[in-house]
Design a protein around this motif. Structure first.
Motif, PDB file in Angstrom:
ATOM      1  N   HIS A  90       0.549  15.609  -0.561  1.00 20.93           N
ATOM      2  CA  HIS A  90       0.206  14.777  -1.721  1.00 20.93           C
ATOM      3  C   HIS A  90       0.179  15.650  -2.971  1.00 20.93           C
ATOM      4  O   HIS A  90      -0.853  16.232  -3.321  1.00 20.93           O
ATOM      5  CB  HIS A  90      -1.154  14.089  -1.515  1.00 20.93           C
ATOM      6  CG  HIS A  90      -1.435  13.038  -2.550  1.00 20.93           C
ATOM      7  ND1 HIS A  90      -1.745  11.735  -2.241  1.00 20.93           N
ATOM      8  CD2 HIS A  90      -1.444  13.099  -3.904  1.00 20.93           C
ATOM      9  CE1 HIS A  90      -1.938  11.047  -3.349  1.00 20.93           C
ATOM     10  NE2 HIS A  90      -1.762  11.856  -4.374  1.00 20.93           N
ATOM     11  N   HIS A  92       1.815  16.183  -7.203  1.00 23.92           N
ATOM     12  CA  HIS A  92       2.495  15.637  -8.393  1.00 23.92           C
ATOM     13  C   HIS A  92       2.967  16.845  -9.204  1.00 23.92           C
ATOM     14  O   HIS A  92       2.281  17.302 -10.102  1.00 23.92           O
ATOM     15  CB  HIS A  92       1.535  14.780  -9.217  1.00 23.92           C
ATOM     16  CG  HIS A  92       0.923  13.644  -8.451  1.00 23.92           C
ATOM     17  ND1 HIS A  92       1.603  12.475  -8.195  1.00 23.92           N
ATOM     18  CD2 HIS A  92      -0.283  13.516  -7.841  1.00 23.92           C
ATOM     19  CE1 HIS A  92       0.833  11.664  -7.479  1.00 23.92           C
ATOM     20  NE2 HIS A  92      -0.316  12.279  -7.239  1.00 23.92           N
ATOM     21  N   VAL A 137       4.239  12.629  -4.408  1.00 22.12           N
ATOM     22  CA  VAL A 137       3.994  11.191  -4.215  1.00 22.12           C
ATOM     23  C   VAL A 137       3.841  10.412  -5.518  1.00 22.12           C
ATOM     24  O   VAL A 137       2.974   9.549  -5.625  1.00 22.12           O
ATOM     25  CB  VAL A 137       2.779  10.954  -3.293  1.00 22.12           C
ATOM     26  CG1 VAL A 137       3.074  11.408  -1.888  1.00 22.12           C
ATOM     27  CG2 VAL A 137       1.541  11.671  -3.815  1.00 22.12           C
ATOM     28  N   LYS A 218       6.206   5.240  -2.531  1.00 15.94           N
ATOM     29  CA  LYS A 218       4.772   5.271  -2.801  1.00 15.94           C
ATOM     30  C   LYS A 218       4.331   3.935  -3.395  1.00 15.94           C
ATOM     31  O   LYS A 218       4.868   3.506  -4.421  1.00 15.94           O
ATOM     32  CB  LYS A 218       4.471   6.396  -3.812  1.00 15.94           C
ATOM     33  CG  LYS A 218       3.047   6.405  -4.381  1.00 15.94           C
ATOM     34  CD  LYS A 218       2.036   6.948  -3.423  1.00 15.94           C
ATOM     35  CE  LYS A 218       0.646   7.093  -4.006  1.00 15.94           C
ATOM     36  NZ  LYS A 218       0.492   8.203  -4.933  1.00 15.94           N
ATOM     37  N   HIS A 279      -5.812   9.325  -0.030  1.00 18.91           N
ATOM     38  CA  HIS A 279      -7.235   9.336  -0.443  1.00 18.91           C
ATOM     39  C   HIS A 279      -8.115   8.728   0.658  1.00 18.91           C
ATOM     40  O   HIS A 279      -8.980   9.390   1.187  1.00 18.91           O
ATOM     41  CB  HIS A 279      -7.486   8.639  -1.788  1.00 18.91           C
ATOM     42  CG  HIS A 279      -6.515   9.002  -2.864  1.00 18.91           C
ATOM     43  ND1 HIS A 279      -6.395  10.289  -3.328  1.00 18.91           N
ATOM     44  CD2 HIS A 279      -5.578   8.265  -3.525  1.00 18.91           C
ATOM     45  CE1 HIS A 279      -5.436  10.333  -4.247  1.00 18.91           C
ATOM     46  NE2 HIS A 279      -4.923   9.121  -4.378  1.00 18.91           N
ATOM     47  N   ASP A 351      -3.482  16.129  -3.872  1.00 18.97           N
ATOM     48  CA  ASP A 351      -3.340  15.539  -5.209  1.00 18.97           C
ATOM     49  C   ASP A 351      -3.128  16.638  -6.259  1.00 18.97           C
ATOM     50  O   ASP A 351      -3.613  16.532  -7.381  1.00 18.97           O
ATOM     51  CB  ASP A 351      -4.561  14.678  -5.574  1.00 18.97           C
ATOM     52  CG  ASP A 351      -4.157  13.421  -6.339  1.00 18.97           C
ATOM     53  OD1 ASP A 351      -2.972  13.297  -6.696  1.00 18.97           O
ATOM     54  OD2 ASP A 351      -5.032  12.562  -6.575  1.00 18.97           O
TER      55      ASP A 351
HETATM   56 ZN    ZN Z   1      -1.987  11.333  -6.385  1.00 15.68          ZN
END
Ligand code: ZN
Length: 437
Positions: A90, A92, A137, A218, A279, A351
């Motif tokens: 996960h 970005h 993602v 996603k 999450h 994340d």
């Molecule tokens: Zn994210």
């Protein structure tokens, strides 16, 4: 033998000898590993030699039994612990500088090309911190992640192997939409690319993303923490819309991951057949049972709440984001422990971008603190992560036929997991990107 078949035979033989000559001409690298973590078996081997040819592991075994071919390049990691390249499921990486993740409105102040170029250092930093593969993602400027992936593959600059989503598929004004601007402002196409408001619109977005180069899909099943006007407790896509995404993606051999904080949105996504829930913050007992039953991975980013608060206060993250987040952190971690105890499949996702790009490995210590053994934490970012991205034949462990993605650390991570925050050696597909022994 007829003349024709004889010449065909000669042709086959000359091809075969050509292939043999080519193989012996391919340079070989031999890595000597003091300790090697076999993540598939959950054990540690000592004094191993790994032979690498053409970017892949050719063979490996006890150092006294593996013959190193003459002329091979030898890399001595005999004082180190060697493990497979790490995989973050996960990330970005393509949203530009860290600033972009503090407030998405940043995207409105940059051209797409600027955002893409600002993402180049993210990729390098991430690789050098030990992550040789990411499942990226979602991106605000649609398809910037496709461009970043392709530029890394072309060798323009270093970065992890990327599997990308291309865009967020989200309801209008939802968790993956660009929000926080005045309603009479028209956004450019790439900032509203993934908005869909019916099962057929969802299918259309999946089809477009496949055509535009996405590796997976996603969807946003609930509200989000880091989106203006969003409520992480809300349900966004309906079960029909989620099912449409999974079904349409399946037509093209792609998997779907669903962002979900609220319990109902998590269950809707699992029932729809997603490969992973991202999450899974407020997952309840029923959701945990459903994930177990469906074999759904949970990708729980339990480190970044701390980071959102710490970095957020210092760098003036919007107050609504900090409030969304404060309420969720501890529940998230407790639910991670519950899911782990129930035997749900867990992958490693951070994340990244929310926290600085060199910090993802800090999550290992959190996973251990909240119940995993160090081996389980490492498996979540190798064996399990490769399974989630559908690439167990090429990634996730150091085995013949798989990519030579290898990292090494100075001490035993099974004794002190924090050492993974200081990776000393990184090899991706046989090429060394870091070696600071
Ligand atoms: Zn994210």
């Amino acid at each position: 033998m007829p003349k024709q078949s004889f010449s065909a035979l000669l042709l086959v033989l000359s091809f075969a000898s050509c292939a043999l000559a080519q193989e012996s001409a391919t340079p070989v690298t031999a890595v000597r590993a003091g300790k090697l973590i076999d993540v598939d078996a959950g054990r540690v081997l000592t004094n191993q030699t790994i032979l690498i040819r053409g970017g892949k592991v050719d063979s490996l075994g006890d150092a006294d039994k593996v013959a190193v071919p003459p002329g091979a390049k030898v890399i001595d990691l005999s004082k180190m612990t060697v493990l497979p390249g790490l995989i973050d499921c996960h990330t970005h990486l393509a949203d530009g500088s860290q600033e972009a993740n503090i407030d998405p409105v940043y995207q409105l102040k940059r051209r797409a090309a600027e955002v893409a170029l600002e993402s180049v250092p993210n990729a390098r930093v991430f690789l050098e911190s030990g992550f040789t593969t990411v499942r990226d993602v979602g991106v605000y400027r649609a398809l910037n992640d496709v461009a970043l992936r392709d530029a890394i593959n072309a060798g323009y600059f270093p970065g992890p192997r990327m599997f990308v989503a291309g865009a967020y598929i989200t309801i209008s004004g939802g968790a993956g939409a660009m929000t926080g601007y005045a309603p009479d402002i028209t956004l450019p196409w790439d900032l509203r690319y993934g908005e869909a408001n019916s099962p057929w619109e969802v299918r259309q977005k999946v089809r477009q993303l496949v055509h535009d180069g996405a590796d997976h899909i996603k969807v946003l099943s609930t509200g989000a923490v880091l989106t203006h006007g969003s409520n992480p407790n809300s349900t966004e896509f309906t079960p029909e819309e989620l099912e449409a995404s999974v079904d349409e993606a399946k037509h093209f051999g792609l998997r779907v991951e669903a962002h979900a904080h609220a319990a109902e949105g998590i269950k809707n996504a699992i029932r729809a057949g997603v490969a992973s829930v991202e999450h899974a913050t407020l997952i309840d007992e029923e959701g945990i049972a459903l994930a177990k039953q469906h074999g759904t991975y949970l990708d729980m980013d339990i480190y970044d709440e701390e980071c959102i608060q710490e970095v957020g206060t210092k760098e003036k993250r919007p107050a609504d984001f900090l409030e969304h987040d404060r309420n969720l952190g501890e529940q998230h971690r407790q639910n991670f422990t519950k899911a782990l105890r129930a035997g749900v499949k867990l992958s490693f996702g951070t994340d990244a971008g929310v926290c600085p790009y060199d910090r993802s490995a800090r999550q290992f210590a959190f996973m251990v603190k909240y119940g995993m053994t160090p081996m389980q934490a490492i498996q979540s970012a190798t064996h399990n992560a490769a399974d989630l991205v559908g690439k167990s034949d090429l990634l996730g462990s150091i085995k013949p036929g798989k990519y030579a993605d290898i990292v090494a650390v100075k001490s035993d991570p099974l004794a002190d997991i924090h050492i993974l925050e200081h990776v000393s050696f990184v090899m991706k597909e046989g090429t060394v990107y870091k070696n600071v022994q």
